[in-house]
Design a protein around this motif. Structure first.
Motif, mmCIF file in Angstrom:
data_model
loop_
_atom_site.group_PDB
_atom_site.id
_atom_site.type_symbol
_atom_site.label_atom_id
_atom_site.label_comp_id
_atom_site.label_asym_id
_atom_site.label_seq_id
_atom_site.Cartn_x
_atom_site.Cartn_y
_atom_site.Cartn_z
ATOM 1 N N TYR A 219 11.867 21.991 10.698
ATOM 2 C CA TYR A 219 11.212 22.071 9.393
ATOM 3 C C TYR A 219 9.953 21.211 9.343
ATOM 4 C CZ TYR A 219 14.975 24.672 7.121
ATOM 5 O OH TYR A 219 15.860 25.651 6.744
ATOM 6 N N TRP A 220 10.044 20.001 9.865
ATOM 7 C CA TRP A 220 8.904 19.088 9.766
ATOM 8 C C TRP A 220 7.710 19.589 10.583
ATOM 9 C CZ3 TRP A 220 7.622 15.471 6.488
ATOM 10 C CH2 TRP A 220 6.565 14.605 6.807
ATOM 11 N N ASN A 221 7.962 20.205 11.726
ATOM 12 C CA ASN A 221 6.880 20.647 12.605
ATOM 13 C C ASN A 221 6.438 22.086 12.345
ATOM 14 O OD1 ASN A 221 6.767 18.204 14.105
ATOM 15 N ND2 ASN A 221 8.541 18.836 15.289
ATOM 16 N N ASP A 222 7.099 22.771 11.415
ATOM 17 C CA ASP A 222 6.805 24.192 11.220
ATOM 18 C C ASP A 222 5.511 24.411 10.432
ATOM 19 O OD1 ASP A 222 7.578 27.101 11.161
ATOM 20 O OD2 ASP A 222 7.493 26.687 9.014
ATOM 21 N N TRP A 223 4.693 25.296 10.944
ATOM 22 C CA TRP A 223 3.487 25.742 10.235
ATOM 23 C C TRP A 223 3.439 27.272 10.180
ATOM 24 C CZ3 TRP A 223 0.606 29.025 13.183
ATOM 25 C CH2 TRP A 223 0.797 28.951 14.574
ATOM 26 N N PHE A 224 4.246 27.928 11.020
ATOM 27 C CA PHE A 224 4.176 29.377 11.146
ATOM 28 C C PHE A 224 4.642 30.078 9.876
ATOM 29 C CE2 PHE A 224 5.724 33.479 12.956
ATOM 30 C CZ PHE A 224 4.495 33.941 13.390
ATOM 31 N N GLN A 225 5.704 29.538 9.246
ATOM 32 C CA GLN A 225 6.189 30.162 8.016
ATOM 33 C C GLN A 225 5.130 30.100 6.914
ATOM 34 O OE1 GLN A 225 9.166 31.693 8.280
ATOM 35 N NE2 GLN A 225 9.204 30.867 10.368
ATOM 36 N N SER A 226 4.397 28.995 6.855
ATOM 37 C CA SER A 226 3.313 28.882 5.868
ATOM 38 C C SER A 226 2.229 29.912 6.122
ATOM 39 C CB SER A 226 2.711 27.473 5.907
ATOM 40 O OG SER A 226 3.657 26.501 5.522
ATOM 41 N N MET A 227 1.918 30.129 7.408
ATOM 42 C CA MET A 227 0.887 31.101 7.753
ATOM 43 C C MET A 227 1.318 32.513 7.357
ATOM 44 S SD MET A 227 -0.709 32.051 11.487
ATOM 45 C CE MET A 227 0.704 33.075 11.895
ATOM 46 N N LEU A 228 2.609 32.804 7.459
ATOM 47 C CA LEU A 228 3.093 34.148 7.155
ATOM 48 C C LEU A 228 3.231 34.397 5.658
ATOM 49 C CD1 LEU A 228 5.924 34.736 9.789
ATOM 50 C CD2 LEU A 228 3.670 35.792 9.747
ATOM 51 N N TYR A 229 3.803 33.428 4.940
ATOM 52 C CA TYR A 229 4.278 33.704 3.586
ATOM 53 C C TYR A 229 3.519 32.976 2.476
ATOM 54 C CZ TYR A 229 8.255 35.356 6.331
ATOM 55 O OH TYR A 229 9.037 36.001 7.242
ATOM 56 N N ILE A 230 2.664 32.010 2.800
ATOM 57 C CA ILE A 230 2.060 31.177 1.762
ATOM 58 C C ILE A 230 0.558 31.452 1.668
ATOM 59 C CG2 ILE A 230 1.665 28.835 0.942
ATOM 60 C CD1 ILE A 230 4.595 29.738 0.900
ATOM 61 N N ASP A 231 0.117 31.890 0.511
ATOM 62 C CA ASP A 231 -1.307 32.025 0.208
ATOM 63 C C ASP A 231 -1.778 30.950 -0.770
ATOM 64 O OD1 ASP A 231 -1.559 34.287 1.815
ATOM 65 O OD2 ASP A 231 -0.944 35.627 0.181
ATOM 66 N N ASN A 232 -0.868 30.436 -1.560
ATOM 67 C CA ASN A 232 -1.191 29.403 -2.538
ATOM 68 C C ASN A 232 -1.373 28.063 -1.829
ATOM 69 O OD1 ASN A 232 -1.431 27.674 -4.688
ATOM 70 N ND2 ASN A 232 0.538 28.185 -5.618
ATOM 71 N N GLN A 233 -2.576 27.479 -1.901
ATOM 72 C CA GLN A 233 -2.855 26.226 -1.209
ATOM 73 C C GLN A 233 -2.007 25.068 -1.732
ATOM 74 O OE1 GLN A 233 -7.066 25.486 -1.315
ATOM 75 N NE2 GLN A 233 -7.538 27.139 0.107
ATOM 76 N N ASN A 234 -1.508 25.163 -2.948
ATOM 77 C CA ASN A 234 -0.654 24.106 -3.488
ATOM 78 C C ASN A 234 0.696 24.027 -2.785
ATOM 79 O OD1 ASN A 234 -2.550 23.289 -5.437
ATOM 80 N ND2 ASN A 234 -1.828 24.822 -6.898
ATOM 81 N N LEU A 235 1.069 25.076 -2.045
ATOM 82 C CA LEU A 235 2.327 25.097 -1.316
ATOM 83 C C LEU A 235 2.133 24.869 0.181
ATOM 84 C CD1 LEU A 235 4.181 28.066 -3.062
ATOM 85 C CD2 LEU A 235 4.522 25.620 -3.417
ATOM 86 N N TYR A 236 0.928 24.501 0.600
ATOM 87 C CA TYR A 236 0.685 24.204 2.009
ATOM 88 C C TYR A 236 1.461 22.951 2.408
ATOM 89 C CZ TYR A 236 -3.068 27.498 3.152
ATOM 90 O OH TYR A 236 -3.795 28.628 3.430
ATOM 91 N N SER A 237 2.137 23.022 3.543
ATOM 92 C CA SER A 237 2.780 21.836 4.098
ATOM 93 C C SER A 237 1.754 21.024 4.882
ATOM 94 C CB SER A 237 3.934 22.238 5.012
ATOM 95 O OG SER A 237 3.431 22.943 6.142
ATOM 96 N N LEU A 238 2.147 19.830 5.269
ATOM 97 C CA LEU A 238 1.238 18.969 6.030
ATOM 98 C C LEU A 238 0.876 19.608 7.372
ATOM 99 C CD1 LEU A 238 -0.023 16.215 5.465
ATOM 100 C CD2 LEU A 238 1.849 15.163 6.728
#
Length: 309
Positions: A219-238
């Motif tokens: 979970y801490w190292n994941d960025w791929f799920q954000s790239m797939l499912y997140i368009d809202n910048q307020n939900l971007y992970s670190l």
């Protein structure tokens, strides 16, 4: 006498060989440790270097010109960094708790000989570890069927359970939890939920710590799920923010500009390379500090759960 001399000579040769093997192993581990540590030192060095020195001399193991401008810049963008850090922390904590609960309950059920669907569901768990449905099908299910698009659940649920973790749990419970312990609790009238939460979990700290660490790192190292499912910048992970930095030098400045800061000024003044590395250091530190506290349970849980039958 001759036999004793021959024995002593053979023992001396064995000791010399053993010492040589120990030296080779130690050198091998030292090299492997350096391969892990040196990249972190280089990243830290770059984050503490001035932007001009990086342009002039490139990357160095030790800073040519010390500067804290990268961390000062990160602090200036505190709202954005803290928001991304908060998303990562929330996803990591919630995902780890949910994942551990689902994985251990599934592994425990599959480890009980009295469970009638044990054989069938073991294959259901095992097959996806070899073959999976693919990215398109999982994206369709998560967005169209479950409606997780632009939701924090899109960062949690797809990673909550994996076949590998379930098999580790199943093997651990099967090899360490005696059937008689469960049977005696059932005779005393305890329900399966009571048995699991009051008896099984308290004596299963090694496997819980092992699965928890696996999930925490994922979970801490994941960025791929954000790239797939997140368009809202307020939900971007670190990690998604760092990925944007790696792929687009001006991403951080654009994010800050959307918050009312002059984009032209930020592009001209921001420490680009050192800022990237500063964010990377911020990402690495929490896991680096947490790992030593779980290392003992991690090693014992992994060896027991993966080696025994």
């Amino acid at each position: 006498m001759a036999t004793r001399t021959t024995y002593e000579t053979g023992l001396e040769k064995f000791n010399r060989t053993s010492k040589a093997v120990d030296i080779l192993f130690n050198l091998n581990f030292i090299i492997l440790a350096l391969l892990c540590v040196i990249p972190v030192i280089v990243v830290l060095s770059i984050s503490l270097s001035s932007e001009n020195s990086i342009r002039e001399t490139g990357y160095r193991l030790f800073p040519v010109a010390l500067s804290g401008e990268a961390y000062a810049f990160v602090v200036q963008q505190g709202t954005m960094i803290l928001r991304a850090f908060g998303v990562s922390a929330l996803v990591t904590v919630a995902g780890t708790v949910i994942g551990v609960l689902l994985t251990t309950t599934m592994g425990y059920a599959l480890s009980r000989p009295s469970y009638k669907l044990r054989g069938f569901l073991t294959w259901v768990v095992f097959i996806p570890m070899i073959f999976n449905g693919g990215l398109v099908s999982s994206y369709f299910i998560n967005t169209n069927l479950l409606g997780l698009k632009d939701s924090v659940w899109a960062l949690i649920l797809p990673l909550a359970v994996s076949s590998f973790n379930v098999i580790i749990c199943k093997t651990f419970f099967k090899s360490t939890i005696p059937d008689g312990l469960v049977e005696s609790a059932e005779i005393d009238g305890a329900s399966q939920q009571r048995i699991f939460f009051s008896i099984i979990l308290p004596i299963s700290l090694p496997v819980i710590a092992t699965i928890g660490l696996f999930l925490c790192f994922s979970y801490w190292n994941d960025w791929f799920q954000s790239m797939l499912y997140i368009d809202n910048q307020n939900l971007y992970s670190l990690q998604a923010l760092l990925n944007s930095l790696m792929s687009n030098v001006d991403a951080l400045a654009k994010n800050a500009a959307s918050m009312g800061v002059s984009y032209a000024v930020l592009v001209a003044t921001m420490p680009k390379e050192s800022a990237r590395m500063a964010v990377a250091i911020i990402i690495v530190l929490p896991v680096a500090f947490a790992y030593p506290f779980f290392q003992k349970y991690f090693i014992s849980g992994l060896t027991i759960g993966a080696v025994k039958g």
